[in-house]
Design an enzyme around this catalytic site. Structure first.
Site, PDB file in Angstrom:
ATOM      1  N   GLY A  69      21.314  31.201 -45.661  1.00 54.90           N
ATOM      2  CA  GLY A  69      22.532  31.973 -45.453  1.00 54.90           C
ATOM      3  C   GLY A  69      22.273  33.378 -44.955  1.00 54.90           C
ATOM      4  O   GLY A  69      23.098  34.275 -45.134  1.00 54.90           O
ATOM      5  N   CYS A 128      24.341  31.801 -34.667  1.00 50.38           N
ATOM      6  CA  CYS A 128      25.395  32.120 -35.635  1.00 50.38           C
ATOM      7  C   CYS A 128      26.762  31.709 -35.083  1.00 50.38           C
ATOM      8  O   CYS A 128      26.996  31.761 -33.872  1.00 50.38           O
ATOM      9  CB  CYS A 128      25.398  33.614 -35.927  1.00 50.38           C
ATOM     10  SG  CYS A 128      23.881  34.214 -36.674  1.00 50.38           S
ATOM     11  N   THR A 264       7.396  27.893 -40.786  1.00 41.15           N
ATOM     12  CA  THR A 264       7.342  27.073 -42.000  1.00 41.15           C
ATOM     13  C   THR A 264       5.937  26.966 -42.574  1.00 41.15           C
ATOM     14  O   THR A 264       5.768  26.860 -43.795  1.00 41.15           O
ATOM     15  CB  THR A 264       7.912  25.679 -41.700  1.00 41.15           C
ATOM     16  OG1 THR A 264       9.268  25.828 -41.243  1.00 41.15           O
ATOM     17  CG2 THR A 264       7.908  24.794 -42.927  1.00 41.15           C
TER      18      THR A 264
END
Length: 311
Positions: A69, A128, A264
């Protein structure tokens, strides 16, 4: 090992990706910041954001899904509390990731960051949703993307790198759109929109329902998209998506990337960025590559099977 793009010189082409390296200073006791090309900050907004509720990150086969978020401390707090400490690492490129939910949000963040010293460039997160246009993601609509890049370029006092979404029909078209609108470089790919369901509860495994898939599972798709984008534009390309080894980085360079970002992999190995940077230098020495920049776009697109048939 040095690479240059948009007037920026990096000691090597390996950069830590946004959202996986905090604001840089949090890693200084783990990673030698003066031995990597640079890092991209967490996405910065005009005001602090708390992000989504947990669970918001889960492991998947060969990767993970996240819906953090865009939690961050805000652009002003970054300048006041994080950026001063980074002055100790002048050779580490600092790229500020910028996002918003309408164009004015992006502009406000860039104008705030313009006043700060030590930032090499801005990375515009185009993944976004535009709340003024019904939630359509900027990076999946060429009109919205073009408008965003034009407006951002008008106010940015530093090079503008546009981070593209992979959730599109043609990555080449979106890359050209960003270039035509004034982008100094593009970076790709961002995460793939994905969903994971707990079969026992029959519910999504993260609160946000969907999230972004990253990690080694997406690397072959990412390499293909970087290759397609690099062929379509004349501006530098920064490649990312599942890089975990020096050889992975070489793939992206061969596909046309001038530099790469490692994301990652830092969750499994916090020193992954430095390890890959050092490993890339060793790989180049072993393969007699005099300059790492010689690898950029050097892929031979004749498939191995066809080559063997002609020899």
């Amino acid at each position: 090992m040095k690479v240059r793009f948009c007037g920026i010189e990096l000691r090597n082409p390996v950069i830590a990706a946004s959202g996986t390296f905090a604001y840089g200073v949090e890693f200084e006791d783990i990673v030698s910041l003066d031995r990597i090309g640079g890092f991209v900050t967490k996405g910065l907004s005009r005001e602090p954001m708390a992000g989504n509720q947990a669970p918001r990150i889960i492991e998947t086969a060969a990767g993970m899904i996240n819906a953090i978020g865009l939690q961050n401390i805000g652009a002003k707090a970054f300048i006041d509390t994080k950026l001063p400490a980074l002055a100790r690492y002048p050779s580490c490129g600092i790229f500020a990731n910028v996002f918003g939910y309408e164009v004015d949000d992006y502009i406000a963040v860039i104008e705030t960051l313009n006043e700060a010293r030590g930032i090499a460039a801005y990375e515009l997160n185009a993944s976004c949703p535009n709340t003024k246009r019904g939630g359509q993601v900027f990076g999946t609509d060429w009109r919205l993307l073009g408008e965003l890049v034009v407006r951002a370029k008008e106010v940015a006092r530093r090079p503008l790198i546009v981070k593209l979404s992979p959730n599109v029909t043609s990555i080449s078209a979106m890359a050209r759109c960003a270039e035509d609108a004034g982008a100094d470089a593009i970076s790709l790919i961002n995460t793939f929109l994905s969903l994971s369901i707990d079969v026992e509860t029959r519910r999504p495994r993260i609160v946000n329902i969907t999230g972004g898939l990253s990690g080694p599972a997406i690397k072959p798709i990412a390499v293909r998209m970087v290759w397609e984008a690099a062929k379509a534009v004349h501006i530098p390309v920064i490649g990312m998506g599942g890089i975990a080894t020096p050889e992975d980085a070489v793939e992206f360079l061969l596909a046309g990337a001038t530099a790469v970002q490692v994301g990652t992999a830092s969750y499994a190995d916090p020193r992954a960025v430095e390890r890959i940077a050092h490993g890339l230098e060793s790989w180049c020495a072993h393969h007699h590559v005099e300059r790492v920049s010689n690898l950029v776009g050097a892929v031979d697109m004749i498939p191995m099977e066809k080559e063997s048939e002609t020899t």
